[in-house]
Scaffold this active site. Sequence first.
Site, short mmCIF file in Angstrom:
data_model
loop_
_atom_site.label_atom_id
_atom_site.label_comp_id
_atom_site.label_asym_id
_atom_site.label_seq_id
_atom_site.Cartn_x
_atom_site.Cartn_y
_atom_site.Cartn_z
N LEU A 113 64.21 80.02 14.27
CA LEU A 113 65.44 79.39 14.76
C LEU A 113 65.07 78.30 15.77
CD1 LEU A 113 67.47 82.65 15.45
CD2 LEU A 113 67.80 81.07 13.54
N ALA A 122 67.18 75.19 16.16
CA ALA A 122 68.21 74.15 16.11
C ALA A 122 68.91 73.94 17.44
CB ALA A 122 69.24 74.51 15.03
N ARG A 144 70.39 75.23 29.15
CA ARG A 144 69.91 75.59 30.49
C ARG A 144 68.68 74.80 30.92
NH1 ARG A 144 70.13 81.84 28.89
NH2 ARG A 144 70.22 80.85 26.83
N LYS A 157 65.07 72.07 23.40
CA LYS A 157 64.24 73.05 24.11
C LYS A 157 62.91 73.32 23.41
CE LYS A 157 65.43 77.46 24.16
NZ LYS A 157 66.22 78.64 24.56
N ARG A 206 38.06 55.14 27.91
CA ARG A 206 39.21 55.34 27.03
C ARG A 206 39.03 54.64 25.68
NH1 ARG A 206 42.73 50.79 28.04
NH2 ARG A 206 41.67 49.42 29.49
N LYS A 219 36.30 50.56 27.97
CA LYS A 219 37.31 50.70 26.92
C LYS A 219 36.72 50.31 25.58
CE LYS A 219 39.84 47.93 24.72
NZ LYS A 219 40.50 46.67 24.36
N ASN A 225 20.58 47.18 31.48
CA ASN A 225 21.05 47.37 32.85
C ASN A 225 22.25 46.46 33.08
OD1 ASN A 225 20.20 48.56 35.66
ND2 ASN A 225 20.93 46.47 35.97
N ASN A 268 37.16 40.09 27.91
CA ASN A 268 37.41 40.32 26.48
C ASN A 268 38.74 39.77 26.00
OD1 ASN A 268 38.71 42.28 28.06
ND2 ASN A 268 38.82 43.68 26.32
N ALA A 279 22.15 36.86 38.29
CA ALA A 279 23.31 37.34 39.04
C ALA A 279 24.30 36.21 39.28
CB ALA A 279 22.86 37.93 40.37
C1 UD1 Z 1 69.38 85.31 22.06
C2 UD1 Z 1 70.07 86.58 21.61
C3 UD1 Z 1 69.90 87.64 22.71
C4 UD1 Z 1 68.43 87.87 23.00
C5 UD1 Z 1 67.73 86.54 23.34
C6 UD1 Z 1 66.24 86.77 23.39
C7 UD1 Z 1 72.01 85.90 20.23
C8 UD1 Z 1 73.46 85.74 20.19
N1 UD1 Z 1 71.47 86.32 21.38
O1 UD1 Z 1 70.06 84.81 23.20
O2 UD1 Z 1 70.48 88.86 22.30
O3 UD1 Z 1 68.26 88.79 24.06
O4 UD1 Z 1 67.98 85.55 22.32
O5 UD1 Z 1 65.56 85.60 23.82
O6 UD1 Z 1 71.36 85.72 19.23
N2 UD1 Z 1 69.50 78.56 17.88
C9 UD1 Z 1 69.79 77.90 16.71
N3 UD1 Z 1 71.08 77.60 16.42
C10 UD1 Z 1 72.12 77.94 17.24
C11 UD1 Z 1 71.82 78.62 18.42
C12 UD1 Z 1 70.53 78.94 18.71
O7 UD1 Z 1 68.89 77.58 15.95
O8 UD1 Z 1 73.26 77.62 16.88
C13 UD1 Z 1 68.11 78.87 18.19
C14 UD1 Z 1 67.61 78.24 19.48
O9 UD1 Z 1 67.01 76.98 19.22
C15 UD1 Z 1 66.59 79.26 19.98
C16 UD1 Z 1 67.07 80.58 19.40
O10 UD1 Z 1 68.00 80.27 18.37
O11 UD1 Z 1 65.29 78.99 19.51
C17 UD1 Z 1 67.72 81.47 20.44
O12 UD1 Z 1 68.83 80.77 21.00
P1 UD1 Z 1 69.20 80.90 22.53
O13 UD1 Z 1 70.36 80.04 22.80
O14 UD1 Z 1 68.00 80.74 23.38
O15 UD1 Z 1 69.69 82.44 22.58
P2 UD1 Z 1 69.82 83.36 23.86
O16 UD1 Z 1 71.04 83.02 24.59
O17 UD1 Z 1 68.54 83.34 24.61
CA CA Z 2 66.54 82.35 24.35
#
Ligand code: UD1
Ligand code: CA
Length: 459
Positions: free
Chosen positions: A9, A11, A16, A23, A333, A351, A377, A386, A423
């Site tokens: 997952l 997306a 936060r 993220k 570099r 470089k 040297n 350059n 020199a």
């Molecule tokens: C989620 C769990 C929670 C668990 C925690 C552990 C749910 C509702 N909650 O909460 O129970 O304790 O993870 O870390 O599942 N993502 C998507 N599509 C979305 C929403 C999220 O792909 O629509 C992906 C995010 O990119 C992320 C992952 O799902 O990689 C988790 O999403 P996040 O929002 O971090 O969930 P938590 O609130 O942490």
């Molecule tokens: Ca999470």
Amino acid sequence: MNNLRILILAAGKGTRMKSKKAKVLHAVGGSSLVSHVVRAATPVVGNGLLVVVGHQSEQVKALLPGLEFVEQKEQLGTGHALMCAREALAGFSGDLLVLPGDVPLISTETIQAFLDFHRNGKFQASVLTADVGDPHGYGRIVRRNNNEIGGIVEHRDASPEVLKIHEINSSIYVFHTPALFDALTRVRNENAQKEYYLTDVIGILSSEGKKVGAWKVPHADEILGINTRQELAATDHLMRRRKCDVLMTSGVTIIDPASTFIDAEVQIGADTVIYPSVQIYGPSIIGEDVTIQSFCRISNARIEARSTLLEGSIVVDSSIGSDVSVGPFAHFRMGTRLEDTVKVGNFVEIKKSTLGRGTKSMHLAYMGDATIGKNVNIGAGVITVNYDGINKNPTTIDDDAFIGSDSQLIAPVHVGKGGFVAAGSTITEDVPSESLAIGRGRQVNKENRAPHRKKKNGI
Ligand code: UD1
Ligand code: CA
């Protein structure tokens, strides 16, 4: 690998993080969060990986070439992310292992052990859980009287009773795929975040009498999900500390692991000594018996045996042979190559250039687009000029040449074997081999003109 797919997952926006960047693109230990998860999952599933992308999907896809992706256009929750994968998984009736993209510490061994638990128990769904000291923010595992798992309640939706539970949901699951997609049709978004929660599938399957398993992870820090910049820094610290431990175990001296930053993929040979406050990034390879003093930054570089980098030297996209001495305060570099036994000293920038075996440049010089032979040297203050404002031009200096201090070599220019530049010269024409080139105004001494200054100043 039979009858298994793994879905990651990735997306979500990661609200936060307060970031313009998705993220899962943020980095710990030198790689993005999602790359760590992909690296851990790949040995378990081979090429059966599927990644749900949405927020900044182009950047996430670019980071993970060769994988299969599912688009989640609107991020309506973790359950909704799975709904979006329905088509991609049509006809698949094996096990679907789900991983969040924000758990970079997860290991291949844990993923495999969890899958084995699910299969041995013949569960319809299994969830990986952990007992943690501070469960704040996590979904809580609610068990029934007989200890069977009843469901998962999100922190924001939890009653004071449920908030006291310390067993949390890792967001890592295995599902019997047809049972998952069937249960998803019954998931609603009536909760604090108005989202479709994947966690609800566990409660639904459990209430329908399906066999649901829960496996507690032995090392709880493996499932730490990163949601904030504080958690990002803490995880980065943990990973780098682990990298230092691995290197020390293999024979590298790290004087102060706390101030040493070494990316996960760096290789370092035994008896190399790393002083405090050194940074080594990317796929760098460092040989045995190398010394790297404080404040050096090495990125995507190769340094061979017994070489020394004195304080504050920077080596980027470059390679250094064996028994070379560098710095303090040197900067290399863009594909610079120093052959064995070269010596480069204070405040020298190089470089896209090569320095042959035994060549020396000890003080205050710039070499760009230069091919420099053996035992040359380069005096203090030498500059290869350059850039003419339009093109970068090459300088070639053959073996055994001597470039006197404060000379400028206006490129393109060639100094032949054994050539000698006096020199203070400005060299605009090629210097034939074994020749002396002097390119400066002749000195004029004017007798008795010095007292003139004294008179004027009343001395
Ligand atoms: C989620 C769990 C929670 C668990 C925690 C552990 C749910 C509702 N909650 O909460 O129970 O304790 O993870 O870390 O599942 N993502 C998507 N599509 C979305 C929403 C999220 O792909 O629509 C992906 C995010 O990119 C992320 C992952 O799902 O990689 C988790 O999403 P996040 O929002 O971090 O969930 P938590 O609130 O942490
Ligand atoms: Ca999470």
